[in-house]
Design a protein around this motif. Structure first.
Motif, short mmCIF file in Angstrom:
data_model
loop_
_atom_site.label_atom_id
_atom_site.label_comp_id
_atom_site.label_asym_id
_atom_site.label_seq_id
_atom_site.Cartn_x
_atom_site.Cartn_y
_atom_site.Cartn_z
N UNK A 155 0.80 -1.22 0.00
CA UNK A 155 0.00 0.00 0.00
C UNK A 155 0.83 1.27 0.00
N UNK A 156 2.16 1.14 0.05
CA UNK A 156 3.02 2.32 -0.01
C UNK A 156 3.11 3.10 1.28
N UNK A 157 2.73 2.51 2.43
CA UNK A 157 2.77 3.22 3.71
C UNK A 157 3.94 2.71 4.57
N UNK A 158 5.13 2.99 4.14
CA UNK A 158 6.32 2.45 4.79
C UNK A 158 7.03 3.44 5.70
N UNK A 159 6.33 4.07 6.61
CA UNK A 159 6.98 4.99 7.54
C UNK A 159 8.05 4.25 8.32
N UNK A 160 9.28 4.74 8.24
CA UNK A 160 10.37 4.14 9.00
C UNK A 160 10.91 2.85 8.41
N UNK A 162 13.05 0.57 5.96
CA UNK A 162 14.32 0.76 5.28
C UNK A 162 14.20 0.60 3.76
N UNK A 163 13.29 -0.28 3.33
CA UNK A 163 13.12 -0.51 1.90
C UNK A 163 12.29 0.61 1.28
N UNK A 164 12.48 0.85 0.00
CA UNK A 164 11.70 1.86 -0.71
C UNK A 164 10.29 1.32 -0.93
N UNK A 165 9.25 2.11 -0.62
CA UNK A 165 7.88 1.63 -0.84
C UNK A 165 7.52 1.59 -2.32
N UNK A 166 6.60 0.69 -2.64
CA UNK A 166 6.05 0.69 -3.98
C UNK A 166 5.10 1.86 -4.12
N UNK A 167 4.87 2.28 -5.33
CA UNK A 167 3.93 3.38 -5.55
C UNK A 167 2.56 2.96 -5.02
N UNK A 168 1.87 3.89 -4.43
CA UNK A 168 0.56 3.60 -3.84
C UNK A 168 -0.46 3.21 -4.90
N UNK A 169 -0.32 3.72 -6.12
CA UNK A 169 -1.27 3.36 -7.18
C UNK A 169 -0.86 2.04 -7.79
N UNK A 170 -1.77 1.10 -7.71
CA UNK A 170 -1.50 -0.24 -8.21
C UNK A 170 -2.19 -0.39 -9.52
#
Length: 170
Positions: A155-160, A162-170
């Motif tokens: 869902x792209x909600x990676x606060x804190x 270490x990995x880069x989040x995926x874009x929220x739009x799927x």
């Protein structure tokens, strides 16, 4: 007999281990987590689970939501999960992704309470088992939490994280 041995082992301080075969065995292992008092942590290939056990999975999700049991899931990234992401209720299921080509798995593992359960995700090999031991569960929970911190949220909600989040739009 396996259940009696497992109960004896629990009483004597040894890990309780139950082994199951066939579709009924898979059902017993999967539905055991519905007694959980804690959030469920799970590694799973959703595509395989829904390919080999679609009705079991559908009923499990329904009952889990009915009981209000939350789950954190690390699953194989790919077209299947991205296409079906909208079917998951974010209130009950938080999903992180792992590269299935680099880190494939053909089992599901769940961690809940003092238990770890495994099922195979193959048509020709339907087995599962449950390990009931606080120390073993704690180790697996710790490893899961480490993986959770180092994987990407669907869902792209990676606060804190270490990995880069995926874009929220799927």
């Amino acid at each position: 007999l396996g259940s009696l041995v497992s109960d004896y082992n629990l009483i004597s301080g040894n890990p309780g281990i139950q082994y199951f075969e066939g579709e009924e065995g898979i059902i017993r292992v999967v539905f055991d987590s519905l007694s959980s008092k804690t959030e469920i942590y799970q590694y799973i290939d959703n595509e395989a689970a829904n390919k080999y056990f679609p009705e079991i999975n559908k009923e499990y999700v329904r009952v889990r939501k009915e009981k209000g049991i939350k789950k954190k899931m690390i699953t194989i990234d790919g077209e299947y999960i991205r296409k079906n992401a909208g079917k998951y209720d974010k209130e009950f299921t938080d999903i992180h992704l792992i590269d299935g080509k680099k880190y494939p798995f053909a089992t599901a593992m769940s961690i809940y309470d003092n238990k770890i359960s495994y099922i195979t995700l193959k048509e020709d090999k339907k087995i599962g088992f449950i390990i009931d031991d606080a120390d073993i569960a704690k180790m697996h929970r710790t490893l899961f939490e480490y993986m959770w911190e180092n994987t990407k949220s669907l869902y792209g909600n990676n606060e804190g994280v270490k990995a880069e989040p995926y874009a929220a739009s799927l």
